[in-house]
Design an enzyme around this catalytic site. Structure first.
Site, mmCIF file in Angstrom:
data_model
loop_
_atom_site.group_PDB
_atom_site.id
_atom_site.type_symbol
_atom_site.label_atom_id
_atom_site.label_comp_id
_atom_site.label_asym_id
_atom_site.label_seq_id
_atom_site.Cartn_x
_atom_site.Cartn_y
_atom_site.Cartn_z
ATOM 1 N N HIS A 1 95.660 147.740 114.048
ATOM 2 C CA HIS A 1 96.600 146.557 114.026
ATOM 3 C C HIS A 1 96.744 146.304 112.566
ATOM 4 C CE1 HIS A 1 92.705 144.986 114.123
ATOM 5 N NE2 HIS A 1 93.093 143.959 113.061
ATOM 6 N N CYS B 1 83.537 137.279 110.890
ATOM 7 C CA CYS B 1 83.875 138.549 110.420
ATOM 8 C C CYS B 1 84.897 138.247 109.198
ATOM 9 C CB CYS B 1 84.737 139.395 111.724
ATOM 10 S SG CYS B 1 86.189 138.590 112.111
#
Length: 678
Positions: A65, A196
């Site tokens: 992505h 993350c």
């Protein structure tokens, strides 16, 4: 995810042999529909994102992505590979590949797609249905979240039919024995933190995977997601009651010390996505063995100190303000010292020099002085926005940054100055905290931190700063500036005493920082009064460590060996304007050291103001004496206050030593008279 994907964007027979070829094949479908304008440019953006962190997930999933200027509208393409494609997952190739494309600047679209897809990918029924799909339109509908058509009995086959029939009884059921009455065992309790680098997909996927695995394992598991929307700390009582801790993270866990002393499993965020059941089993094993983990004993970052459960509003307000000041100080030091050096090299008229971008002569000192001044002036321009931004950050974490910086910039625009920055930061933090209390659907969580919160909070803060509070604060700021400009005689001396007391009362604590911030705020719009304030604050702040250095040298027998060693370091710390150099002495003997330090600080503050000393540098101690107005008298003020504090400390400690023999005997008798074993 309506209209993000159509049948034309689905390839159920993806034949690519590599992740690059897979991305190209799916991107060509996007380009064919006009959703990608430059195929190679878009693929370069995909490759750059892939280089940051592999996008393969265990379970045969790849999610390449990116955001790209070559994308016209948010798009999702899906490919299914029979052979599998390596996207870097630990368990092998991916057979389900999702290519996500969002326009440059389309953070909301990108995050919304990722967060929604992340929830779907944790559903085994969803991934299983995609593997069974035999029609691109049906696969696209499934990904869009549309209800699949009912499966007929013929399609379901005999296995499904058998599954719906009641199982045949093979033997009579045994009579149940009465169970002994007992208290049910308390479930094992786990707290987890997931994070993350982007704080989007993997953060929430890991959280959902852990929660699901915890339910299956029969444990109570609560997750704190430290994602792009900031994070809400777990209730301290929940943390205290936990039997184990799981960290699934690729960035540092915020406020990690909360979890000290508990069995802990510390892994990357992908492990939380791919093998949550193993992590739960591992932390239970550690708890059974009695293993505990003690995080490094580092204090929390300023933005983490937003108040404990029992803190009152005053305590939390102080912490918020100190957060802003702590982030502002480096800009003050860099900008102020550069400006001071520019004045030292080129004189005070250097502020009228033309832009060095248009006129710079390498061999002229005036050009170098102008360069230093203009760099420092730019750094100084960030003071108020940084102050406001990080006050809001201290209150509301990352979502507070945008409205805080916007409010601080508006404070400069309307001439509200330092006070305007303070108010703007508090308003921004309050607005964001109010917006964060609004319940939103899970599908909207991804766009809250990048669109909704910045949009609403910036608009509200801008409205208030421009039209409601900006002008009154600007008028107050002007009045304060005019008052400082007119300081003279007794008024100046009284202010000097007050600033001296504040700088020396808590030796680098909140009062010290308030006085310092007051002085630094004046440097943003310098005049004779504000420069006097800056000189007074630095002079008083130098006194406590210098006095302790003098006292340990002249009357060393009154101090312990450790204090005498600290006294040697205090020479340098005091000369460098690091007031904290006196803290070891104050901690050991506060009733004698702190009043003595305050007396010396008050004397120095009064003398500095009376002498009319000025200072354009916000820091530096004796190393910026050449930049001080009336430098010799300034040194006299510092030395006088140092002598007063050193003499008082020596006197008070000497009285203690004199009184010690008189009380020693009774104390010894009392101890000796205690019964054994006490």
């Amino acid at each position: 995810m309506s209209e993000l994907i159509t049948a034309e964007l689905v390839d159920l027979d993806l034949s690519a042999g590599s992740k690059e070829a897979a991305a190209r094949s799916l991107a060509e479908r996007m380009a064919g529909l006009g959703r990608v304008t430059d195929l190679d440019g878009f693929l370069a953006d995909v490759a750059a994102r892939e280089a940051q962190m592999p996008t393969g997930l265990d379970g045969g999933i790849g999610i390449p992505h990116c955001r790209s200027a070559h994308v016209t509208e948010p798009t999702l393409a899906f490919g299914r590979s029979a052979a599998g494609i390596d996207f870097g997952a630990a368990d092998g190739p991916a057979d389900l590949v999702f290519l996500i494309a969002a326009p440059a600047g389309g953070d909301a679209d990108h995050l919304s797609i990722l967060s929604t897809l992340a929830r779907h990918l944790m559903d085994e029924e969803f991934t299983g249905a995609l593997r069974r799909a035999d029609d691109p339109a049906a696969a696209a509908a499934l990904i869009r979240g549309e209800e699949p058509e009912a499966v007929t009995e013929a399609e379901a086959g005999p296995e499904a039919e058998a599954a719906t029939e009641p199982a045949a009884a093979t033997e009579p059921a045994a009579e149940p024995e009465p169970a002994a009455e007992s208290e049910p065992a308390a479930p094992f309790k786990i707290v987890a933190v997931t994070s993350c680098p982007t704080g989007i997909a993997h953060t929430y996927m890991a959280a959902e995977a852990l929660a699901k695995a915890g339910k299956e394992a029969g444990v109570e598991l609560v997750v704190e997601t430290q994602g792009s929307a900031g994070f809400k700390r777990l209730d301290p009582e929940v943390v205290a009651a936990a039997d184990g801790v799981i960290f699934a993270h690729d960035v540092e866990v915020r406020d990690k010390a909360r979890f000290a002393g508990k069995p802990t499993v510390d892994v990357g965020v992908k492990a939380g996505v791919n093998r949550p059941a193993e992590l739960i089993a591992e932390v239970r094993e550690k708890a059974a063995r009695g293993d505990v983990c003690v995080p490094a004993a580092a204090g929390p970052a300023p933005m983490d100190r937003d108040g404990e459960a029992g803190d009152g509003f005053g305590t939390r307000l102080r912490k918020w303000l100190m957060t802003g000041v702590s982030y502002m100080v480096p800009f003050v030091a860099a900008g102020g010292l550069l400006i001071a050096l520019a004045f030292a090299i080129g004189g005070y008229g250097i502020n009228k020099a033309p832009s060095v971008a248009e006129h710079f002569v390498w061999t002229e000192s005036a050009s170098w002085a102008a360069l230093l001044f203009q760099i420092g002036n730019v750094a100084f321009g960030f003071l108020v926005p940084v102050l406001a931004g990080f006050i809001a950050y201290g209150m509301a974490d990352r979502p507070g940054l945008v409205p805080g910086f916007v409010g601080g910039a508006i404070a400069l625009t309307v001439n509200a100055g330092f006070l305007g920055g303070l108010i703007a930061g508090l308003i921004a933090g309050a607005v964001v905290m109010a917006v964060q209390r609004v319940r939103v659907a899970p599908a909207l969580r991804g766009i809250m931190p990048v669109v909704v919160i910045p949009l609403i909070s910036s608009a509200v803060v801008g409205f208030l700063m421009f039209l409601v509070v900006g002008k009154p604060i600007a008028a107050l700021q002007k009045a304060l500036t005019d008052w400082l400009s007119g300081l003279s005689g007794a008024n100046a001396v009284i202010l000097g005493v007050i600033l001296g007391l504040m700088m020396t009362f808590d030796l680098g604590g909140p009062l010290n920082k308030v006085a310092y911030a007051f002085a630094v705020g004046g440097l943003a719009n310098p005049n004779d009064g504000s420069l006097k304030v800056m000189a007074t604050v630095m002079a008083a702040g130098m006194v406590p460590p210098l006095a302790m250095a003098v006292a340990t040298t002249v009357r060393g027998r009154l101090f312990t060996r450790t204090e005498r060693e600290n006294g040697k370091a205090a020479w340098v710390l005091g000369a460098s304007f690091i007031t904290e150099g006196a803290i070891p002495f104050a901690a050991a003997d506060p009733l004698r050291v702190i009043p003595s330090a305050m007396a010396g600080g008050a004397v120095t503050g009064a003398l500095s103001m009376a002498f009319g000393c000025t200072l354009r540098a916000p820091h530096g101690g004796v190393f910026v004496v050449p930049l001080i107005g009336q430098p010799l008298l300034y040194l006299v003020a510092v030395l006088t206050g140092t002598a007063v504090t050193a003499a008082l400390v020596a006197l008070l400690k000497g009285l203690r030593k004199t009184d010690a023999p008189a009380v020693a005997a009774p104390e010894a008798t009392a101890v000796a008279g205690e019964p054994a074993g006490v």
